[in-house]
Design an enzyme around this catalytic site. Structure first.
Site, short mmCIF file in Angstrom:
data_model
loop_
_atom_site.label_atom_id
_atom_site.label_comp_id
_atom_site.label_asym_id
_atom_site.label_seq_id
_atom_site.Cartn_x
_atom_site.Cartn_y
_atom_site.Cartn_z
N LEU A 5 -55.23 102.68 25.75
CA LEU A 5 -53.92 103.15 26.21
C LEU A 5 -53.89 102.77 27.68
O LEU A 5 -54.66 103.33 28.49
CB LEU A 5 -53.77 104.66 26.01
CG LEU A 5 -52.34 105.21 26.13
CD1 LEU A 5 -51.42 104.55 25.09
CD2 LEU A 5 -52.31 106.71 25.98
N ASP A 6 -53.06 101.81 28.05
CA ASP A 6 -53.20 101.19 29.36
C ASP A 6 -52.85 102.14 30.51
O ASP A 6 -52.31 103.24 30.31
CB ASP A 6 -52.41 99.88 29.44
CG ASP A 6 -50.92 100.08 29.32
OD1 ASP A 6 -50.34 100.81 30.14
OD2 ASP A 6 -50.30 99.47 28.42
N TYR A 7 -53.16 101.69 31.71
CA TYR A 7 -53.06 102.48 32.94
C TYR A 7 -51.69 103.12 33.13
O TYR A 7 -51.58 104.28 33.53
CB TYR A 7 -53.38 101.56 34.12
CG TYR A 7 -53.40 102.21 35.47
CD1 TYR A 7 -54.49 102.97 35.90
CD2 TYR A 7 -52.34 102.03 36.36
CE1 TYR A 7 -54.52 103.54 37.17
CE2 TYR A 7 -52.36 102.60 37.62
CZ TYR A 7 -53.45 103.36 38.03
OH TYR A 7 -53.47 103.92 39.28
N SER A 10 -49.46 103.73 30.76
CA SER A 10 -48.98 104.43 29.58
C SER A 10 -49.49 105.86 29.54
O SER A 10 -50.42 106.23 30.25
CB SER A 10 -49.41 103.68 28.31
OG SER A 10 -48.83 102.38 28.29
N ARG A 30 -46.10 96.86 24.39
CA ARG A 30 -45.41 96.18 25.50
C ARG A 30 -45.20 94.70 25.18
O ARG A 30 -44.13 94.14 25.47
CB ARG A 30 -46.23 96.33 26.79
CG ARG A 30 -46.31 97.77 27.30
CD ARG A 30 -47.14 97.87 28.57
NE ARG A 30 -47.32 99.25 28.98
CZ ARG A 30 -46.46 99.93 29.73
NH1 ARG A 30 -45.35 99.34 30.16
NH2 ARG A 30 -46.69 101.19 30.05
#
Length: 248
Positions: free
Chosen positions: A112-114, A116, A200
């Site tokens: 879960l990216d930075y 998000s 994304r």
């Protein structure tokens, strides 16, 4: 600390599985440690796919002996924006592990990216982590996504049927339009894969920029009752349903 071997049944198993069961990380993370020559078996560099006997072989990870198997722990966290879902981060950014205080060594499952937000599963159960992340078990992950501009039904159709990304076509997704205004739209998207920044990239492929992304659910797990930055242990019924969802 002296060099010790693993205790337990004398069963020959793949090294990455033994490491995952000992709480080192997910199988995928353990494979990366092996590839990066950070693991020794009986004094020799380990190789991917190597089999070991947990009772008699001596396994060192970064020079430290593989310890006894820790009690399995399972937590969910509502990740705020501005944290990474990795154990170590080369740029010094905050990790979700900074938010969770438990004695066992646990690790986040999946990405879960930075930028998000939302649900992150943390555990030291390597087999569960492997099944949650691997697309063949098709555990659904649901995201609430805000994009710029008004989304078209053509874009929604393409997301639902699969779009082409740099690493291949995506599987069909469930897509629900929650709002479609001129300046922004809100979608609920459910996928069964877990590629890097997949949501994304999917939205970009159909012409839309994501401005906010929140993971709302992972299989039977939801964020209900958890504020941003809060975490809790999984309840027995939740854990049972998660095991069932991935065939354990």
């Amino acid at each position: 600390m002296g060099i010790i071997g693993l205790k337990g049944e004398s069963v020959v198993e793949r090294l990455q599985k033994v490491m995952a069961q000992a709480g080192v990380g997910s199988r995928r993370a353990c494979e990366e440690l092996i590839k990066n020559n950070r693991v020794l078996v009986n004094g020799k560099p380990a190789v991917l796919g190597q089999r070991v006997d947990p009772e008699t072989d001596v396994v060192l990870v970064d020079g430290r002996p593989l310890g006894l198997r820790e009690p399995k722990r399972y937590f969910i966290l509502n990740k705020p924006r501005g944290y990474v879902t990795t154990s170590k981060e080369q740029f010094g950014r905050r990790s979700v592990l900074d938010l969770v205080r438990v004695p066992e060594r646990i690790y986040p499952v999946g990405r879960l990216d930075y930028d998000s937000e939302g649900l992150v599963l943390l555990t030291n159960d390597g087999e569960l982590a492997y099944r949650v992340m691997h697309p063949k078990f098709q555990l659904p992950k649901t995201y609430k996504v805000r994009v710029r501009d008004q989304v078209t039904m053509d874009a929604v159709y393409r997301l639902r049927t699969g779009v082409m990304l740099s690493d291949g076509p995506t599987r069909p997704a469930q897509v629900e339009v929650l709002k479609a205004a001129q300046d922004s739209s809100v979608l609920r998207i459910t996928i069964t894969e877990g590629r890097n920044r997949q949501i994304r990239r999917m939205c970009s492929a159909v012409g839309y920029e994501v401005v906010r992304l929140v993971r709302e659910a992972m299989g039977p797990l939801t964020l209900r009752g958890l504020a941003a930055g809060e975490y809790r242990a999984l309840r027995p019924r939740e854990l049972q349903r998660l095991f069932e969802a991935v065939g354990l």
